[in-house]
Design an enzyme around this catalytic site. Sequence first.
Site, PDB file in Angstrom:
ATOM      1  N   HIS A   1      -3.936   4.307   6.728  1.00 40.34           N
ATOM      2  CA  HIS A   1      -2.821   3.839   5.893  1.00 40.34           C
ATOM      3  C   HIS A   1      -1.477   4.150   6.542  1.00 40.34           C
ATOM      4  CE1 HIS A   1      -5.481   3.087   2.402  1.00 40.34           C
ATOM      5  NE2 HIS A   1      -6.150   4.125   2.884  1.00 40.34           N
TER       6      HIS A   1
ATOM      7  N   ASP B   1       0.829  -1.214   0.000  1.00 37.63           N
ATOM      8  CA  ASP B   1       0.000   0.000   0.000  1.00 37.63           C
ATOM      9  C   ASP B   1       0.864   1.264   0.000  1.00 37.63           C
ATOM     10  OD1 ASP B   1      -1.858   1.994   0.590  1.00 37.63           O
ATOM     11  OD2 ASP B   1      -2.170   1.333   2.657  1.00 37.63           O
TER      12      ASP B   1
END
Length: 594
Positions: free
Chosen positions: A407, A235
Amino acid sequence: MRIIQLFFNLTLSYNNSNSSVRLSIYKHCSLKSEYRRIILVNQRTGKVKVFALGGVGEVGKNMYIVEDNNKIFILDAGLMLPEDEMLGVDSVIPDITYLTENRDRVKAIFLSHGHVDHIGALAYVLKRINVPVYGTKLTLGLASEALKKNRANIKQDFRIIDSNSVIDIGGTAISFFKVNHSIPDSIGLAIHTSQGPIVYTGDFKFDQTPVNNEYTEVGKIAALGEQGVLCLLSDSMNAENPGVTPSEATVGQNIYEVISNAKGRVITATFAMNIHRIQQVFDAAQKCNRKVAISGNPLLKNVEIANKLGHLQMAEGILIQLDETKRYPDDELLILTTGNQGEPLGALNRMATKTHKQVKISEGDTVIIAATLTLGNEKALSKTVDAIYRAGGHVVSGQSGVHVSGHASQEELKLMLNLLKPTYFIPIHGEYRMQKVHSDLAEECGLSKENIFIVEKGDVIEFSNGYAKKGGKVPSGQILIDGLGIGDVGNIVLRDRKLLSQDGILIVVVTLDRKNHQIVSGPEIISRGFVYVRESEQLLQEANQNVTKVLNNCIDQKINEWTFLKSVIRDSLSSLLFEKTKRRPMIMPIIMEV
């Protein structure tokens, strides 16, 4: 020694067997009391391919493909909200032409978590490729609801897994590990291919004080790194952010303080699938003796599913219907809201502009925007906040600590790289600049530049004999969804919509007698979005005369082919209108015959 002996015995067992690798060769043995290690028989035979059909060079629409010899595995199937120039489009999903052409080789779909940018295209995919779908309980619960919403009459083959599952599909083993994200039941996975493990992190961060006390399984991740990871897909969303992403625990206290200090109603806007944030709102509401009403069907459905599966805890009687709010004083109410697509601003904007049917923001309301909006929505946020203040409300947004990202930031991305120690690295899920920064971080962690691939959609990375190279391109792109239409809106339709939005349309209606070669009726000119008719009578009269002249010239030359006549009208009228107005409206000639 025990580990080496077990590995040796498993290798002999594999070599003496005529069948493919089975789940039985994967045993767990204790390395440390904190975690267990999967022993993999890695023969490094055949070819492995990795590519993205979405999620690279963009935010959302995540879909990654791993091919192990003749087997295809799909990692996530997400959608993306439309960009500003995609007028009228509801959502965007990946082009799966390659998968439909090779549907016999597709073996499974693995879902990392329940956000729409990872599960939103599932209904579209399953209509064309109906294969088993693996995911955790909450993820599959949300995916099932998404299929109902899309009215997808599909025979579902959903298979529940957890972070301790190890499954075998045709000799390829897949193992899983827990990760922290803004939604419970999030996982990463490792596909143990014939060339070595390929690890997909999903969306993650390393939260030391998570809301649900479910920690990223660092031990399992490190064990994979000790085995040797061929390639990491990680990610990149927060790759530009230095340091560490703040913990979810800090948000809960800030939300409580805002709600406890509010004198009137509290209206909280968040993403419909941010279950952790929703939990914190319920916790704060309970402490402040406020009832919670929910506005937005996506949010209501997700709350029901998460509560049923035990991922959302709420006090008995705290949840009320939206139409019951009139029974309670303002200082005992909290309204939780989201938009029709699950985005935070949809209903909130209508509340601020007094167009919402049930809730209208008024003097004394406190509005909490507990979300980080996707790129490109800054203007919408600014307008919504302005409208809230005009209505008399007070806004508390993410800058006040009522939201943190789900994130990983730079130091966490480095930690994942150092734990897994991959031979090759592909930064995913993010725009190009995010992928580039993530690749730079990988270099800082010791990976050579030659072993890092920044890919575009469709770029194939091929692994053979332990080495990687770019291996061509597969069909890729995007499919636009507009209402019930899937893929029937393309670049030409978008171009026409953009043209209509800029300069409007001019319709020319004329009736011809082909036999006698004459104009029977018209031309009649209808303007929409081009000029105000009452103030442009002279211009429209000139346009009428222009069309009459062009048609008479064609009639005199015995030209009566409709396509040619329409083209001549369009070209001649376009030149006149641009000369007079410097605008280029869409011109649509309609020719009828008697």
